[in-house]
Write an enzyme that holds these catalytic residues in place. Structure first.
Site, PDB file in Angstrom:
ATOM      1  N   HIS A   1       3.797  68.140 -13.175  1.00 43.48           N
ATOM      2  CA  HIS A   1       2.960  67.037 -12.716  1.00 43.48           C
ATOM      3  C   HIS A   1       1.814  67.531 -11.822  1.00 43.48           C
ATOM      4  CE1 HIS A   1       1.971  63.031 -11.423  1.00 43.48           C
ATOM      5  NE2 HIS A   1       2.126  63.377 -10.161  1.00 43.48           N
TER       6      HIS A   1
ATOM      7  N   HIS B   1       1.159  56.192 -14.371  1.00 39.47           N
ATOM      8  CA  HIS B   1       2.321  55.951 -13.527  1.00 39.47           C
ATOM      9  C   HIS B   1       3.434  55.433 -14.433  1.00 39.47           C
ATOM     10  CE1 HIS B   1       3.385  55.357  -9.056  1.00 39.47           C
ATOM     11  NE2 HIS B   1       3.135  56.611  -9.301  1.00 39.47           N
TER      12      HIS B   1
HETATM   13  N1  ADP Z   1      -6.666  65.460 -19.059  1.00 32.67           N
HETATM   14  C1  ADP Z   1      -7.489  65.980 -18.145  1.00 32.67           C
HETATM   15  N2  ADP Z   1      -8.769  66.131 -18.415  1.00 32.67           N
HETATM   16  C2  ADP Z   1      -9.603  66.599 -17.496  1.00 32.67           C
HETATM   17  N3  ADP Z   1      -9.284  66.915 -16.284  1.00 32.67           N
HETATM   18  C3  ADP Z   1      -8.026  66.770 -15.945  1.00 32.67           C
HETATM   19  C4  ADP Z   1      -7.079  66.309 -16.855  1.00 32.67           C
HETATM   20  N4  ADP Z   1      -5.905  66.247 -16.251  1.00 32.67           N
HETATM   21  C5  ADP Z   1      -6.151  66.651 -15.007  1.00 32.67           C
HETATM   22  N5  ADP Z   1      -7.443  66.964 -14.820  1.00 32.67           N
HETATM   23  C6  ADP Z   1      -8.089  67.358 -13.591  1.00 32.67           C
HETATM   24  O1  ADP Z   1      -7.294  68.217 -12.860  1.00 32.67           O
HETATM   25  C7  ADP Z   1      -7.413  67.939 -11.457  1.00 32.67           C
HETATM   26  C8  ADP Z   1      -6.075  67.721 -10.837  1.00 32.67           C
HETATM   27  O2  ADP Z   1      -5.527  66.556 -11.359  1.00 32.67           O
HETATM   28  P1  ADP Z   1      -4.575  65.600 -10.521  1.00 32.67           P
HETATM   29  O3  ADP Z   1      -3.464  66.398  -9.995  1.00 32.67           O
HETATM   30  O4  ADP Z   1      -4.237  64.423 -11.361  1.00 32.67           O
HETATM   31  O5  ADP Z   1      -5.514  65.129  -9.364  1.00 32.67           O
HETATM   32  P2  ADP Z   1      -5.010  64.564  -7.975  1.00 32.67           P
HETATM   33  O6  ADP Z   1      -4.492  65.711  -7.244  1.00 32.67           O
HETATM   34  O7  ADP Z   1      -6.252  63.997  -7.402  1.00 32.67           O
HETATM   35  O8  ADP Z   1      -3.982  63.542  -8.274  1.00 32.67           O
HETATM   36  C9  ADP Z   1      -8.304  66.727 -11.333  1.00 32.67           C
HETATM   37  O9  ADP Z   1      -9.600  67.099 -11.049  1.00 32.67           O
HETATM   38  C10 ADP Z   1      -8.249  66.140 -12.694  1.00 32.67           C
HETATM   39  O10 ADP Z   1      -9.414  65.398 -12.955  1.00 32.67           O
END
Ligand code: ADP
Ligand code: MG
Lengths: 225, 83, 754, 83
Positions: free
Chosen positions: C57, C106
Site C-alpha cells: 500500500h 478505500h
Molecule cells: N496509478 C498511479 N499513477 C500515477 N501515480 C501514482 C499511481 N499510484 C500512485 N502514484 C503516485 O505515487 C505517489 C504516492 O502515492 P500515495 O502513497 O497514494 O500518495 P499519498 O502518500 O499522498 O497517499 C503519489 O504521488 C501518487 O500520485
C-alpha cells in the site's frame, strides 16, 4: 450609505460565503461575522447561513445556539433586527426559541439535495417583500433534518396569523408538517427558511435566480427605513 | 405486552466525535470537571404478548446484527416488562 | 505492569531477539535488508515503521516498475507544475491559477464498515489536496458493487453512499460526479474510489518536505487513538496478559467537523506564509509523515513521540507511530512563526503540538520518554523500499474469452419494432443505466456556489474565477468489462471515455489521474492485466497529450483466487476559459437538429446489452480510436467557444439509444430519431463504438457547425430533431412517452435500496 | 469520579422515522409482534469528583437546554455514581 448585512460563520458553517455573495449580488454590503465575537458590530441585518455548525452533532443548531455572538443576536432580534436563518440557520433560530417548532430528521431518513418549487405565502416580512403572494419560485433544498414540526395549536396559530412564509409545492421533500418550508415571527423580522435562496441567484450556478428576492427584499427594506 | 430497551454505545476505543462535541459544549457552558462524554443510541421496543425463548433469542441476534454494528459498537438488551 | 522499551541501546545489546516480522507482512529477505541498513536488528518501533512503509500500500513495490511509464512516456507539456511523486500533481490552468486533483481507493475498509470506510476515504483524499496548499473545491466518487440485487450489496451500498454523503456534505464540498457500477465480480470486493480537486494560486503551492535546521515539526488536528493499527498490535501482544488492553479497532472513524476545521485552519496558516513544509497523515500515520518529510527535505529530524496527544493513554510507541487516526496534519514551521501558527489553530479549535524539529545528520531519530527508539536514515523508510518485478503471464482463459464474440449467431438480437422497444425499456431500467438520483440526491452539489455542472451531466464543471469565468471540468470512467477482455485497450477506453466526457462540455482536456484497482499482484495473470493496463494508459496519455499527474494502486481486490475485473479508473481534468459557455447534456427546445458525430460499427463485446440481456461477456471491446477522440475534442471546444451547441452528450454504455433518452429526460424535451440508411437498427441504436458524441444544434448554427466538422473530416450525420411533445419517436419503428422512460429509469434504485 | 447517564427520547406524539424504519426491519427479519420502536439518544457523562448541589443543578439545566430540545424531546438524568 449602503446597508450592511452580516453573515455569521460558526465552526462548520458551509454556505456562509454563498450568503455573502448573494448579499453582494443584491447590492448590499456583505459583512462577515464570527461566532466567537460577542457583538454584532454595526450591521443592519443578519443572515445565519447553512451548513453543519459543530458538525450538527447532538442536534442541528443545538450547540451553535450557545455561541457568544448568539447572546448578542437574540436580544437584537427580539428588538426588531432583521434576521434570516437558512437551513442550519433556521435550525439555530428554532433552538434559540426565536421561532417556534423544531426541525427533525427527514421522514425518508436520507439527506436530500434537489431543486424544489416553493410557493411564497407571505410578503409582509422583511425578507419577502419583493415577492408576490402565491408566486412560485425554484430554489435548491439540501438537508438531512429539514422536517418542520410543531404542535397542532402552534401550526394553527402560524397559519391564522399569516406566519407561514413559504410552502413546498410539487412534492414535500422531507415530511414537513403542512408542507411548511419557512416561517416568520410575529413582527416579521425573523425568518427561518429550509431551502437555500442564496444558491439561486443566477442561472449559471443555480436552478434559477429566483432566490435573489430574499436579499433584494432586505436591501429595499433597509434603504427605505 | 413486553417492553425491551436496547442500548448501543460506541466501543471505548472508537472515536466518538459527537460525544466530543457535547463534552466541549458542556464545558463551555459552565459544567466544570467533565472528563468524558460518550453518545449512544437507545431503542425502546414494544412487542405484543410475552417474550418466549425463541423471540428473546431472535431479539438478541437482531440487536447484534441490526441495531448495533459489532465492529464499532457494544450493546445491551434489557427486558423491562414481559407479559 | 510496564513493558520494557525496546530502545536502540536495548536492540544492540540483544541482537538476536525473535521479531514477529512475518506477522507484520515482511519477507525474510526484507527483514534481512533492514538489518543490513541499520547494522543491527531494528527496534520494535523501527520494525513497525519499515513494515508498514514497505507494505504494498505505501511502497508500491509491485507496481513501481510499471508506473514509471507514466513519467517516461509523459507528453511534453508546460501545464504540469508538480508531477508524479508529490501528494497530488498540480496543473497550471492559466491566469496564475493552478489546480490539483487525485483519486484514491478505500475499498477494503468500505467493505468492513461501509459508512466509516467511505467517509474516511473522502477525508483522506481531501487532506492530500490541502497538503498541496490548495482549497478543496469538489469531490467525486467512482463506486463499484456486486450484483444490484445481492443481499450484501444492500448492506454495502447504502452505507457507502451515506458515508460519502455524511462526510462530504458536512465538509462543505460539492459532489460533482462519480460512477455507480454493478457487477457480480465485485461481490465481496466493492470499490470505493474518491477524487478531490483543489484550487490555488501558483505561489501557494506547497511541498511535503522538512527543511531548515531548527524548524519545528507540529502535529495538529485530532488526537491520536488506536485506529487502524491492526497488525502492529502483535508487537505489544507478547508482553501483555490475555485480558490486557482492549483489542485495537481496525476501523477508522471519521470526524468531518474536525476535518472542516482542519481545512480552514490549514489554508489560513498557509496563506499567512507560516509553513515551510506540510504533509497529511494517512496510511501509516506518523511513520509516513515524519519519514517522508525528512526524506524529501534536509534528511534529519528529531521527534519526541511522547509529546503526541493521545485519545487512548494505553497506546504503545509502536502503535502511536502506526496509528491511522483521521483528521491529522503535520507542518514544518520556523520557530519565529510558531506563536502565530498556534494562535490560528486555537481560533479554529484545532489542537496543535510541537513534536519534533529538523536536525542535522541525516537521521530520523525518535525518542520515547528519553530513550531513542528509532534511529534510521529516513530515505530507507520512505523511498528505498523493496521493488519487485513480479512474474506475469497472459491468463490461459484469455483466448477463449476473446473468441467468445457476441455474434448474432451466439446472442439473439432484437429485430422487430416491439423487440427493439422492449430492449430499450429493459436497458433503461437496468441497474447500471437507470437514474442514479437515489444516490446523487444524497450529495450536496450546490455548496460553495461554483458548481456549473454536476451529475448526471457528463462532467462536473466548477467555476474557479468569478471575474473571468475560468473553470475546470472533471470526469472519471472505466468499463471494467472492456478491461477484462483486453486490459491494454480497456485502460485506453477508460481514458477515452473520461476524456470525451470532459470534451463534450466544451472544456479542453489537460491532465489525468487514475486509481488502478486489481486483484493480487502475486497472481501472474493479474500482474499481466496490471502491466497491460498501465502500458495502455501511458501510451494513450502520450497520444492524447495529457500527462498522468498522480494516482493510486489498489491490489488484492479478490476473494480466494477470484479477482475482480481489472478496473483502471481514469479521471480527466479539463479547463474551460468561460464556464458560461459550457455545453450541458440535455435537449432544451423543440426544433433543434440532432447530429451523431463519429462512426458506428457492429461492436458489442463487453457491451451493456450483452451484459444485461444475455449475461454475456466475451469478444473484443470496441476499437480504440484516440485520433478520433482528439479530433472530436478539438471540434467540441471550438463549437462551445462559438456557442454553436445547445447540447452535447457522449455515447457510451447502451449506445445511441440510451444517450438520446438521457438527453431527452434531462429537461423533458422529446425527440424524433431517424435510423440512417444502410445500418441495422439494432446496431445503430445499441452498439458501443467509441469516439462518438450526440449534439443538438439550433437551426441558425447548423451550417456553421456542419462546415466545421466537414472541414476537419469528422464523420457527422443528422439523425433527428427535438420535438415539442414529450416522447421519443424512433422513425418507422417505435414511440415511447418520456414519462414511461422516466418512470422505468427512476424506479430501479429506490426499489432496490429505498 | 461521578458518572451520569442522560437519556433523551422523542416525545410520543412526534413522528420518529428512524424508529419506524427499525420497526419495519425487525419485522422483516423475523421478530414477530413488534408494535412500536422509538429511537433516542443516550449520553454517558463522566465528571471528576463528587457532584455537589450546584453541579447537579447545572447538569439538569444543560440536559434541558442543550442535550434535549424540550419542544420535541423528553429526557431523564440518572446519577449512576457519585464520588
Ligand atoms: N496509478 C498511479 N499513477 C500515477 N501515480 C501514482 C499511481 N499510484 C500512485 N502514484 C503516485 O505515487 C505517489 C504516492 O502515492 P500515495 O502513497 O497514494 O500518495 P499519498 O502518500 O499522498 O497517499 C503519489 O504521488 C501518487 O500520485
Ligand atoms: Mg498524501
Amino acid at each position: 450609505m449602503t446597508p450592511r448585512v452580516g453573515v455569521i460563520t460558526f465552526p462548520g458553517s458551509l454556505d456562509d460565503r454563498d450568503a455573502l455573495r448573494a448579499i453582494d449580488y443584491a447590492g448590499a454590503d456583505p459583512v462577515a461575522l464570527w461566532h466567537g465575537d460577542d457583538s454584532l458590530g454595526a450591521v443592519d441585518a443578519v443572515v445565519l447561513p447553512g451548513g453543519f455548525s459543530y458538525g450538527d452533532y447532538l442536534r442541528c443548531g443545538a450547540i451553535a445556539r450557545f455561541s457568544p455572538i448568539m447572546a448578542a443576536l437574540i436580544p437584537a432580534a427580539k428588538d426588531g433586527l432583521p434576521v434570516l436563518g437558512i437551513c442550519n440557520g433556521f435550525q439555530v433560530l428554532c433552538e434559540a426559541h426565536l421561532l417556534p417548532g423544531a426541525l427533525t430528521r427527514n421522514d425518508h431518513r436520507h439527506f436530500v439535495c434537489r431543486d424544489q418549487r416553493l410557493r411564497i405565502e407571505s410578503n409582509t416580512t422583511a425578507w419577502t417583500a419583493d415577492y408576490q403572494v402565491g408566486e412560485e419560485i425554484l430554489v435548491p433544498i439540501k438537508n438531512g433534518e429539514g422536517c418542520y414540526i410543531a404542535e397542532e395549536s402552534v401550526l394553527d396559530e402560524l397559519e391564522r396569523s399569516g406566519r407561514v412564509l413559504a410552502r413546498y409545492v410539487g412534492g414535500n421533500p422531507n415530511g414537513s408538517y403542512r408542507d411548511i418550508a419557512g416561517i416568520t415571527n410575529e413582527a416579521g423580522n425573523i425568518v427561518g427558511l429550509m431551502p437555500h435562496p442564496e444558491h439561486a441567484i443566477d442561472d449559471l450556478t443555480g436552478p434559477s435566480s429566483d432566490g435573489l428576492g430574499f436579499f433584494t427584499s432586505i436591501l429595499h427594506r433597509l434603504v427605505s427605513a | 405486552m413486553s417492553r425491551v430497551v436496547v442500548e448501543v454505545m460506541l466501543k471505548p476505543e472508537i472515536l466518538d466525535p459527537q460525544g466530543r462535541a457535547v463534552e466541549g459544549a458542556l464545558d463551555r457552558l459552565g459544567l466544570v470537571g467533565v472528563t468524558s462524554v460518550r453518545q449512544g443510541k437507545r431503542f425502546e421496543i414494544e412487542l405484543a404478548g410475552p417474550l418466549d425463548a425463541s423471540r428473546r433469542e431472535r431479539l438478541n441476534e437482531l440487536a447484534e446484527t441490526l441495531l448495533a454494528n459489532p465492529v464499532i459498537e457494544n450493546f445491551t438488551v434489557h427486558v423491562v416488562e414481559d407479559a | 505492569m510496564t513493558r520494557p522499551i525496546d530502545s536502540v541501546t536495548h536492540a544492540a545489546s540483544d541482537p538476536d531477539a525473535d521479531q514477529p516480522y512475518a506477522e507484520l507482512g515482511l519477507k525474510t529477505d526484507e527483514y534481512a535488508r533492514i538489518k543490513e541498513i541499520l547494522g543491527r536488528r531494528p527496534t520494535s518501533a523501527e520494525l513497525a515503521m519499515y513494515s508498514v512503509m514497505w507494505s504494498e500500500h505505501c511502497s508500491y513495490k509491485s507496481s513501481k516498475v510499471h508506473l514509471r511509464q507514466f513519467g517516461d512516456k509523459a507528453p511534453k507539456t508546460d501545464a504540469l507544475l508538480v508531477g508524479i511523486g508529490e501528494n497530488a500533481g498540480v496543473v497550471d490552468v492559466g491566469d496564475g491559477w493552478a489546480v490539483t486533483f487525485k483519486v484514491e481507493s478505500h475499498n477494503h475498509p468500505s467493505y468492513v464498515e461501509p459508512y466509516q470506510g467511505a467517509a474516511t476515504g473522502i477525508g483522506g483524499i481531501v487532506r492530500d489536496i490541502i497538503s498541496m496548499g490548495a482549497r478543496p473545491v469538489a469531490v467525486m466518487d467512482p463506486l463499484r458493487f456486486g450484483a444490484a440485487d445481492a443481499e450484501d450489496t444492500r448492506r454495502v451500498l447504502p452505507g457507502v453512499v451515506a458515508g460519502i454523503s455524511g462526510y462530504g456534505n458536512c465538509l462543505g464540498l460539492p459532489n460533482i460526479g462519480g460512477e455507480i457500477v454493478f457487477d457480480p465480480c465485485y461481490a465481496g470486493n466493492p470499490l470505493v474510489n474518491a477524487l478531490c480537486v483543489g484550487v490555488m494560486r501558483h505561489e501557494d503551492i506547497h511541498r511535503a518536505s522538512a527543511r531548515g535546521l531548527g524548524n519545528l515539526v507540529i502535529l495538529y488536528g485530532a488526537h491520536t487513538g488506536g485506529d487502524g493499527i491492526g497488525g502492529v498490535s502483535v508487537l505489544a501482544s507478547e508482553t501483555f496478559d490475555a485480558d490486557g488492553p482492549a483489542k485495537r479497532p481496525s476501523v477508522q472513524v471519521g470526524d468531518p467537523f474536525m476535518e472542516k476545521l482542519l481545512i480552514e485552519c490549514t489554508l489560513e496558516v498557509l496563506h499567512e506564509g507560516l509553513v515551510e513544509g506540510i504533509q497529511d497523515l494517512g496510511g501509516a500515520g506518523i511513520s509516513c509523515a515524519t519519514s517522508e518529510l525528512a526524506s524529501n527535505g534536509d534528511g534529519g529530524m528529531h521527534v519526541w513521540l511522547d509529546r503526541v496527544p493521545l485519545r487512548d493513554s494505553t497506546l504503545s510507541p509502536e502503535e502511536i507511530l502506526m496509528s491511522e487516526s483521521q483528521e491529522r496534519m503535520c507542518a514544518i514551521v520556523s520557530p519565529a512563526k510558531v506563536d502565530r501558527f498556534m494562535e490560528i489553530c486555537r481560533r479554529w479549535d484545532v489542537p496543535a503540538t510541537v513534536i519534533g524539529e529538523v536536525s542535522t545528520g541525516g537521521r530520523l531519530v525518535i525518542e520515547w520518554h528519553g530513550e531513542t527508539i528509532v534511529d534510521v536514515p529516513p530515505r530507507t523508510v520512505a523511498h528505498d523500499g523493496p521493488v519487485y518485478d513480479r512474474p506475469m503471464v497472459r491468463p490461459a482463459w484469455q483466448d477463449a474469452l476473446v473468441a467468445d464474440a457476441p455474434t448474432p449467431a451466439r446472442l439473439a438480437r432484437p429485430g422487430t419494432p416491439e423487440e427493439l422497444r422492449a430492449t430499450l425499456m429493459q436497458l433503461v431500467a437496468s441497474p447500471n443505466l437507470a437514474a442514479k438520483d437515489w444516490v446523487t440526491g444524497q450529495y450536496d452539489r450546490y455548496v460553495l456556489g461554483n458548481t456549473v455542472l454536476a451529475q448526471p451531466e457528463d462532467s462536473g464543471v466548477i467555476r474557479i474565477d468569478e471575474v473571468t469565468g475560468l473553470g475546470v471540468a472533471l470526469a472519471t470512467d472505466c468499463n471494467a468489462r472492456f478491461a477484462k477482455l483486453d486490459p491494454y485497450a480497456g485502460a485506453q477506453l477508460a481514458l477515452a471515455e473520461a476524456y470525451r466526457n470532459v470534451a463534450v462540455t466544451g472544456a479542453v482536456p489537460l491532465a489525468v489521474t487514475n486509481c488502478l484497482n486489481f486483484g493480487s499482484p502475486e497472481d501472474p495473470g493479474v500482474m499481466w492485466q496490471f502491466a497491460e493496463a498501465v502500458r495502455g494508459l501511458a501510451d494513450g496519455c502520450l497520444e492524447l497529450g495529457v500527462p498522468v499527474t498522480g494516482g493510486n494502486v489498489s491490489f488484492y481486490n479478490q476473494t480466494a483466487d477470484v479477482a475482480i475485473h481489472p478496473t483502471p479508473v481514469v479521471g480527466v481534468l479539463g479547463v474551460i476559459a468561460d464556464v458560461a459557455r459550457r455545453v450541458p447534456m440535455g435537449f432544451a427546445s423543440a426544433g433543434d437538429s440532432i447530429y451523431l458525430l463519429g462512426v458506428t460499427r457492429d461492436e458489442f463485446g463487453g457491451s451493456e446489452w450483452a451484459h444485461e440481456v444475455h449475461g454475456h461477456l466475451g469478444g473484443q471491446p470496441p476499437a480504440v480510436d484516440l485520433v478520433g477522440e482528439k479530433l472530436l475534442a478539438e471540434i467540441l471546444a471550438t463549437a462551445a467557444r462559438e456557442q454553436l451547441l445547445i447540447a452535447a452528450h457522449d455515447v457510451s454504455d447502451g449506445g445511441v439509444a440510451i444517450s438520446v433518452v438521457e438527453m431527452a429526460l434531462r429537461r423533458n424535451v422529446g425527440a424524433q430519431i431517424a435510423i440512417p440508411a444502410g445500418i441495422d437498427p439494432f446496431v445503430f441504436l445499441f452498439a458501443e463504438s467509441t469516439a462518438r458524441v450526440l449534439v443538438a444544434v439550433a437551426p441558425d448554427h447548423e451550417e456553421r457547425f456542419t462546415r466545421l466538422c466537414a472541414h476537419r473530416n469528422l464523420a457527422i450525420e443528422r439523425i433527428g430533431t427535438t420535438l415539442a411533445v414529450s416522447e421519443l419517436n424512433v422513425d418507422a419503428t417505435f414511440t415511447v412517452e418520456l414519462a414511461e422512460l422516466r418512470a422505468a429509469s427512476a424506479a430501479t434504485l429506490p426499489a432496490l435500496f429505498g
